[in-house]
Design an enzyme around this catalytic site. Structure first.
Site, PDB file in Angstrom:
ATOM      1  N   ASP A 181      34.679 -25.134   4.557  1.00 21.99           N
ATOM      2  CA  ASP A 181      35.492 -24.781   5.720  1.00 21.99           C
ATOM      3  C   ASP A 181      35.413 -25.898   6.761  1.00 21.99           C
ATOM      4  O   ASP A 181      35.420 -25.653   7.958  1.00 21.99           O
ATOM      5  CB  ASP A 181      35.000 -23.456   6.323  1.00 21.99           C
ATOM      6  CG  ASP A 181      35.967 -22.882   7.362  1.00 21.99           C
ATOM      7  OD1 ASP A 181      37.188 -23.076   7.211  1.00 21.99           O
ATOM      8  OD2 ASP A 181      35.501 -22.251   8.325  1.00 21.99           O
ATOM      9  N   VAL A 197      26.105 -17.715  19.748  1.00 21.21           N
ATOM     10  CA  VAL A 197      25.079 -18.746  19.844  1.00 21.21           C
ATOM     11  C   VAL A 197      24.555 -18.816  21.276  1.00 21.21           C
ATOM     12  O   VAL A 197      25.337 -18.841  22.232  1.00 21.21           O
ATOM     13  CB  VAL A 197      25.624 -20.124  19.419  1.00 21.21           C
ATOM     14  CG1 VAL A 197      24.529 -21.183  19.510  1.00 21.21           C
ATOM     15  CG2 VAL A 197      26.183 -20.062  17.994  1.00 21.21           C
ATOM     16  N   ASP A 201      28.091 -24.895  11.001  1.00 18.91           N
ATOM     17  CA  ASP A 201      28.743 -23.710  10.409  1.00 18.91           C
ATOM     18  C   ASP A 201      28.832 -23.805   8.896  1.00 18.91           C
ATOM     19  O   ASP A 201      29.866 -24.173   8.338  1.00 18.91           O
ATOM     20  CB  ASP A 201      30.133 -23.503  11.015  1.00 18.91           C
ATOM     21  CG  ASP A 201      30.085 -23.150  12.479  1.00 18.91           C
ATOM     22  OD1 ASP A 201      29.002 -22.781  12.962  1.00 18.91           O
ATOM     23  OD2 ASP A 201      31.123 -23.260  13.164  1.00 18.91           O
ATOM     24  N   VAL A 206      22.435 -29.496  19.231  1.00 23.93           N
ATOM     25  CA  VAL A 206      23.089 -30.804  19.152  1.00 23.93           C
ATOM     26  C   VAL A 206      23.616 -31.142  20.544  1.00 23.93           C
ATOM     27  O   VAL A 206      24.417 -30.401  21.112  1.00 23.93           O
ATOM     28  CB  VAL A 206      24.235 -30.785  18.125  1.00 23.93           C
ATOM     29  CG1 VAL A 206      24.903 -32.158  18.049  1.00 23.93           C
ATOM     30  CG2 VAL A 206      23.706 -30.373  16.750  1.00 23.93           C
ATOM     31  N   GLU A 219      18.129 -26.715  15.915  1.00 25.49           N
ATOM     32  CA  GLU A 219      18.286 -27.783  16.891  1.00 25.49           C
ATOM     33  C   GLU A 219      19.564 -27.604  17.704  1.00 25.49           C
ATOM     34  O   GLU A 219      20.608 -27.198  17.174  1.00 25.49           O
ATOM     35  CB  GLU A 219      18.346 -29.112  16.132  1.00 25.49           C
ATOM     36  CG  GLU A 219      18.699 -30.322  16.963  1.00 25.49           C
ATOM     37  CD  GLU A 219      19.010 -31.529  16.110  1.00 25.49           C
ATOM     38  OE1 GLU A 219      19.221 -32.614  16.692  1.00 25.49           O
ATOM     39  OE2 GLU A 219      19.048 -31.402  14.862  1.00 25.49           O
ATOM     40  N   GLY A 264      31.708 -16.994  18.293  1.00 24.74           N
ATOM     41  CA  GLY A 264      32.659 -17.378  17.263  1.00 24.74           C
ATOM     42  C   GLY A 264      33.031 -16.224  16.361  1.00 24.74           C
ATOM     43  O   GLY A 264      32.686 -15.072  16.609  1.00 24.74           O
ATOM     44  N   LYS A 265      33.724 -16.578  15.276  1.00 24.09           N
ATOM     45  CA  LYS A 265      34.229 -15.561  14.366  1.00 24.09           C
ATOM     46  C   LYS A 265      33.125 -14.884  13.549  1.00 24.09           C
ATOM     47  O   LYS A 265      33.312 -13.793  13.028  1.00 24.09           O
ATOM     48  CB  LYS A 265      35.252 -16.196  13.420  1.00 24.09           C
ATOM     49  CG  LYS A 265      34.704 -17.368  12.609  1.00 24.09           C
ATOM     50  CD  LYS A 265      35.821 -18.088  11.888  1.00 24.09           C
ATOM     51  CE  LYS A 265      35.300 -19.325  11.140  1.00 24.09           C
ATOM     52  NZ  LYS A 265      36.403 -20.065  10.499  1.00 24.09           N
ATOM     53  N   GLU A 266      31.969 -15.527  13.466  1.00 20.22           N
ATOM     54  CA  GLU A 266      30.904 -14.964  12.639  1.00 20.22           C
ATOM     55  C   GLU A 266      29.585 -14.775  13.368  1.00 20.22           C
ATOM     56  O   GLU A 266      28.696 -14.099  12.877  1.00 20.22           O
ATOM     57  CB  GLU A 266      30.661 -15.880  11.440  1.00 20.22           C
ATOM     58  CG  GLU A 266      30.146 -17.242  11.855  1.00 20.22           C
ATOM     59  CD  GLU A 266      30.024 -18.201  10.702  1.00 20.22           C
ATOM     60  OE1 GLU A 266      29.111 -19.046  10.760  1.00 20.22           O
ATOM     61  OE2 GLU A 266      30.817 -18.102   9.761  1.00 20.22           O
ATOM     62  N   LYS A 314      21.360 -18.805  16.733  1.00 28.48           N
ATOM     63  CA  LYS A 314      22.626 -18.298  16.206  1.00 28.48           C
ATOM     64  C   LYS A 314      22.419 -16.865  15.737  1.00 28.48           C
ATOM     65  O   LYS A 314      21.667 -16.614  14.792  1.00 28.48           O
ATOM     66  CB  LYS A 314      23.110 -19.175  15.050  1.00 28.48           C
ATOM     67  CG  LYS A 314      24.472 -18.781  14.497  1.00 28.48           C
ATOM     68  CD  LYS A 314      24.965 -19.821  13.499  1.00 28.48           C
ATOM     69  CE  LYS A 314      26.369 -19.492  13.030  1.00 28.48           C
ATOM     70  NZ  LYS A 314      26.914 -20.540  12.126  1.00 28.48           N
TER      71      LYS A 314
END
Length: 282
Positions: free
Chosen positions: A168, A31, A185, A124, A122, A26-28, A44
């Protein structure tokens, strides 16, 4: 798969046993799906600031506490140490928010550990035990949309009662687990009472939910849950048991006509006195 360098310390510390696969980038952060004994979890790995497309906007970092005044000064000056401290604070914000919200009963992934910029939490899962899809990848009937919209509104309320605004929230950071939606997030989460932008962010979060689910149930598009929630919060009337109506009317404040007239008269007197002083000085 081969263990990524950033996950090697967790392997050496015995926090994970193996890395199964990369789940997403992702952008940050990136994972990964990992194994811990008989359990499947996710790790993450936060990207460095120079690699992220999501910037640490001042709106989000306002009023975040630092460990000491040295860090605060360094962050303000933008020194190398300050940038490192800012990066650490940005990463730990999600960890702190996850523990805080999990304790409050909010539907977020359970956090397990945080080491060297890697958050172990965890996984999901869906009904097959695979990683749950994001909300934007799922189609809903009108009734399902109303049900999930209500569930998430109450999670927003539960978060706010815990003093947190996501900041966000949208269909892109909500996972559809077997037993319902789970919010993810949270590095941009803000303190509801200490951030001047919290109200605007909460209204935007709720509006995003309304617009998404309104695509399946158009009757939701006219709801006003955001202003209703914030008004109740400001009045100290919001609780996890609050029954929301989706209706909100801004209360028009009564105009103090006498006070207004006094201000006008005072201004006129000041102007008259000013003109007299100018005449006397000429």
């Amino acid at each position: 798969m081969k263990t990524p360098p950033r996950l090697q310390p967790l392997l050496e510390e015995g926090l994970i046993d193996s890395v199964v696969r990369q789940l997403m980038s992702g952008k940050e952060a990136m994972v990964y799906v990992v194994r811990v004994g008989d359990e499947t979890r996710c790790a993450k790995v936060y990207k460095e600031a120079t690699q992220r497309s999501f910037r640490q906007a001042v709106d989000y970092t306002e009023n975040r506490k630092t460990k000491n005044t040295r860090q605060a000064r360094a962050m303000a000056k933008g020194t190398k140490f300050g940038r490192q401290a800012q990066e650490a604070a940005w990463q730990s914000a999600e960890v702190d928010a996850l523990y805080r919200l999990a304790a409050a009963g909010v539907r977020v992934p359970k956090p397990y550990n945080f080491l060297d910029g890697v958050l172990l939490m965890e996984l999901v899962a869906d009904e097959h035990g695979d990683a749950a899809p994001r909300l934007n990848d799922v189609l809903f009937t009108a009734e399902e949309a109303r049900t999930h919209h209500h569930t998430l509104l109450m999670e927003v309320v539960r978060m706010l009662c815990a003093g947190v605004v996501h900041g966000d929230l949208s269909e892109f950071n909500i996972l559809m687990a077997t037993d319902g939606p789970v919010i993810i997030d949270l590095p941009q989460a803000v303190d509801a009472a200490g951030n001047n932008h919290a109200q605007r962010m909460l209204l935007r979060d709720v509006e995003n939910l309304r617009n998404f689910f309104g695509g399946f149930a158009p009757d939701l598009l006219s709801s006003q849950y955001g202003p209703e929630i914030w008004a109740l919060y400001e009045q100290g009337l919001l609780s996890t048991d609050t029954v929301l109506t989706g209706q909100f009317k801004r209360q028009a404040k009564a105009v103090d006509l006498e006070g207004v007239m006094r201000e006008i008269d005072d201004a006129a007197d000041e102007e008259h006195a000013r003109r007299l002083r100018m005449q006397q000085g000429s």
